[in-house]
Design a protein around this motif. Sequence first.
Motif, PDB file in Angstrom:
ATOM      1  N   LEU A  77     -33.399 -12.307  -0.002  1.00  0.00           N
ATOM      2  CA  LEU A  77     -33.619 -12.866   1.129  1.00  0.00           C
ATOM      3  C   LEU A  77     -33.451 -14.252   1.159  1.00  0.00           C
ATOM      4  O   LEU A  77     -33.632 -15.028   0.213  1.00  0.00           O
ATOM      5  CB  LEU A  77     -35.227 -12.520   1.568  1.00  0.00           C
ATOM      6  N   SER A  78     -33.303 -15.036   2.336  1.00  0.00           N
ATOM      7  CA  SER A  78     -33.319 -16.427   2.683  1.00  0.00           C
ATOM      8  C   SER A  78     -34.558 -17.245   2.229  1.00  0.00           C
ATOM      9  O   SER A  78     -35.802 -16.338   2.062  1.00  0.00           O
ATOM     10  CB  SER A  78     -32.751 -16.622   4.120  1.00  0.00           C
ATOM     11  N   TYR A  89     -43.453  -4.120  -2.963  1.00  0.00           N
ATOM     12  CA  TYR A  89     -44.488  -5.059  -3.089  1.00  0.00           C
ATOM     13  C   TYR A  89     -45.896  -4.567  -2.379  1.00  0.00           C
ATOM     14  O   TYR A  89     -47.019  -4.774  -2.909  1.00  0.00           O
ATOM     15  CB  TYR A  89     -44.002  -6.491  -2.599  1.00  0.00           C
ATOM     16  N   PHE A  90     -45.404  -4.083  -1.280  1.00  0.00           N
ATOM     17  CA  PHE A  90     -46.765  -3.408  -0.325  1.00  0.00           C
ATOM     18  C   PHE A  90     -47.533  -2.025  -1.152  1.00  0.00           C
ATOM     19  O   PHE A  90     -48.806  -2.201  -1.233  1.00  0.00           O
ATOM     20  CB  PHE A  90     -46.180  -2.679   0.881  1.00  0.00           C
ATOM     21  N   ASP A  91     -46.574  -1.614  -1.986  1.00  0.00           N
ATOM     22  CA  ASP A  91     -47.038  -0.673  -2.805  1.00  0.00           C
ATOM     23  C   ASP A  91     -48.306  -1.087  -3.750  1.00  0.00           C
ATOM     24  O   ASP A  91     -49.281  -0.501  -4.243  1.00  0.00           O
ATOM     25  CB  ASP A  91     -45.836   0.394  -3.546  1.00  0.00           C
ATOM     26  N   PRO A 127     -36.249  -7.565   6.353  1.00  0.00           N
ATOM     27  CA  PRO A 127     -35.581  -6.222   5.866  1.00  0.00           C
ATOM     28  C   PRO A 127     -36.606  -5.531   4.726  1.00  0.00           C
ATOM     29  O   PRO A 127     -36.510  -6.226   3.660  1.00  0.00           O
ATOM     30  CB  PRO A 127     -34.451  -6.752   5.443  1.00  0.00           C
ATOM     31  N   ILE A 128     -37.298  -4.698   5.160  1.00  0.00           N
ATOM     32  CA  ILE A 128     -38.167  -4.107   4.012  1.00  0.00           C
ATOM     33  C   ILE A 128     -37.709  -3.489   2.923  1.00  0.00           C
ATOM     34  O   ILE A 128     -38.528  -3.499   1.945  1.00  0.00           O
ATOM     35  CB  ILE A 128     -39.247  -3.158   4.890  1.00  0.00           C
ATOM     36  N   ASN A 129     -36.466  -3.048   3.173  1.00  0.00           N
ATOM     37  CA  ASN A 129     -35.907  -2.264   1.902  1.00  0.00           C
ATOM     38  C   ASN A 129     -34.887  -3.148   1.058  1.00  0.00           C
ATOM     39  O   ASN A 129     -33.884  -2.698   0.386  1.00  0.00           O
ATOM     40  CB  ASN A 129     -35.131  -0.965   2.321  1.00  0.00           C
ATOM     41  N   LYS A 130     -34.858  -4.533   1.230  1.00  0.00           N
ATOM     42  CA  LYS A 130     -33.916  -5.351   0.643  1.00  0.00           C
ATOM     43  C   LYS A 130     -34.602  -6.102  -0.463  1.00  0.00           C
ATOM     44  O   LYS A 130     -35.780  -6.491  -0.315  1.00  0.00           O
ATOM     45  CB  LYS A 130     -33.359  -6.445   1.791  1.00  0.00           C
ATOM     46  N   HIS A 154     -36.244 -11.367  -8.949  1.00  0.00           N
ATOM     47  CA  HIS A 154     -37.306 -10.292  -8.350  1.00  0.00           C
ATOM     48  C   HIS A 154     -36.270  -9.270  -7.729  1.00  0.00           C
ATOM     49  O   HIS A 154     -35.640  -9.754  -6.699  1.00  0.00           O
ATOM     50  CB  HIS A 154     -38.127 -10.674  -7.524  1.00  0.00           C
ATOM     51  N   HIS A 155     -36.238  -8.030  -8.499  1.00  0.00           N
ATOM     52  CA  HIS A 155     -35.483  -7.000  -7.785  1.00  0.00           C
ATOM     53  C   HIS A 155     -36.014  -5.931  -6.753  1.00  0.00           C
ATOM     54  O   HIS A 155     -35.407  -5.170  -6.053  1.00  0.00           O
ATOM     55  CB  HIS A 155     -34.871  -6.157  -8.792  1.00  0.00           C
ATOM     56  N   ASP A 156     -37.573  -6.086  -6.776  1.00  0.00           N
ATOM     57  CA  ASP A 156     -38.337  -5.253  -5.976  1.00  0.00           C
ATOM     58  C   ASP A 156     -38.125  -5.681  -4.496  1.00  0.00           C
ATOM     59  O   ASP A 156     -37.727  -6.751  -4.075  1.00  0.00           O
ATOM     60  CB  ASP A 156     -39.664  -5.336  -6.103  1.00  0.00           C
ATOM     61  N   THR A 157     -38.211  -4.723  -3.913  1.00  0.00           N
ATOM     62  CA  THR A 157     -38.238  -4.766  -2.208  1.00  0.00           C
ATOM     63  C   THR A 157     -39.605  -5.037  -1.558  1.00  0.00           C
ATOM     64  O   THR A 157     -40.705  -5.076  -2.177  1.00  0.00           O
ATOM     65  CB  THR A 157     -37.798  -3.631  -1.670  1.00  0.00           C
ATOM     66  N   ILE A 158     -39.534  -5.487  -0.464  1.00  0.00           N
ATOM     67  CA  ILE A 158     -40.790  -5.737   0.409  1.00  0.00           C
ATOM     68  C   ILE A 158     -41.779  -4.487   0.226  1.00  0.00           C
ATOM     69  O   ILE A 158     -42.835  -4.726   0.043  1.00  0.00           O
ATOM     70  CB  ILE A 158     -40.744  -6.472   1.589  1.00  0.00           C
TER      71      ILE A 158
END
Length: 290
Positions: A130-131, A96-98, A122-125, A89-93
């Motif tokens: 992420l761990s 996903y909110f969008d 980190p919302i744009n990672k 999954h390459h999308d950021t948080i």
Amino acid sequence: MTRKVEASNISVSYNEFEALQDINFTLENGKIYGVIGRNGAGKTSLLSVIAAYRKATSGEMKIDGENIFENENAMSQVMFVHQTDYKDHHDTISKYFDLAERYRPAFDRKYAEQLVQLFQLPINKPLRKLSAGMQSAFNVTMGLASKTPITIFDEAYQGMDAPTREIFYSEVLEEQARNPRIFILSTHLISEMEYLFDEVLMIHQGTLILQEEVDTLLERGYSVTGPTSDVVEVVAGLHVLNEEQLGGTKSMMLYGELTKEKEDEIIRKELEIGNISLHELFIHLTKEGM
């Protein structure tokens, strides 16, 4: 609208294996339900049927009287949070909110962003970077902010450290106070999470062995400790879950109603009555042969 989940004679089979057998229960709005059982008991199979991820082999799962499976309206009322592999999954948080705003009309982005701050995400990672603990925190963020009338967390704490789990637990309670819904939490961390639950559903080897308010369940479990002969005499005929012996002292764990007459007898013999935790009850009620 009042939300109610009703399971009627739910069974699930995989080839020759029967994962669930004849499950019946009702869940009501405004309560937090704990689903507990040993590994392989059938918890995830049951939650998958509630979320319409899986069709029951027999029986009916309904939300407000409507069968949920392949019912778009009913399915939209449920959010199923479970462990997800985000390695591709390459999308950021933020992305996903969008998507959540587009496909889940009740999604509360402002609240989601507050949770991101609480969990220090980190919302744009990209999610894949992420761990495991951060991915779990993201999962519960999506569940809490979804505002769905039925929100299911299946072992959602995995990977979280203790402080992060405490934030999650606190948010479940606060969100329930603000916007009552049906929360369903499946867990192995019973001693850590029991204070969250209004009711418990205990599953053992594919069957629902009890659905009970936590306070009522805890009242049914107690221990009696004292001189061996006196303890053995006073517990005769009662449902004994476990017993321990230390020298001339015996402690017996019991399950069932403690009548006034029996309580008076225990006090008269100067024996000690103790409380039993939900975790202890779970261990002994799901022993082989119980």
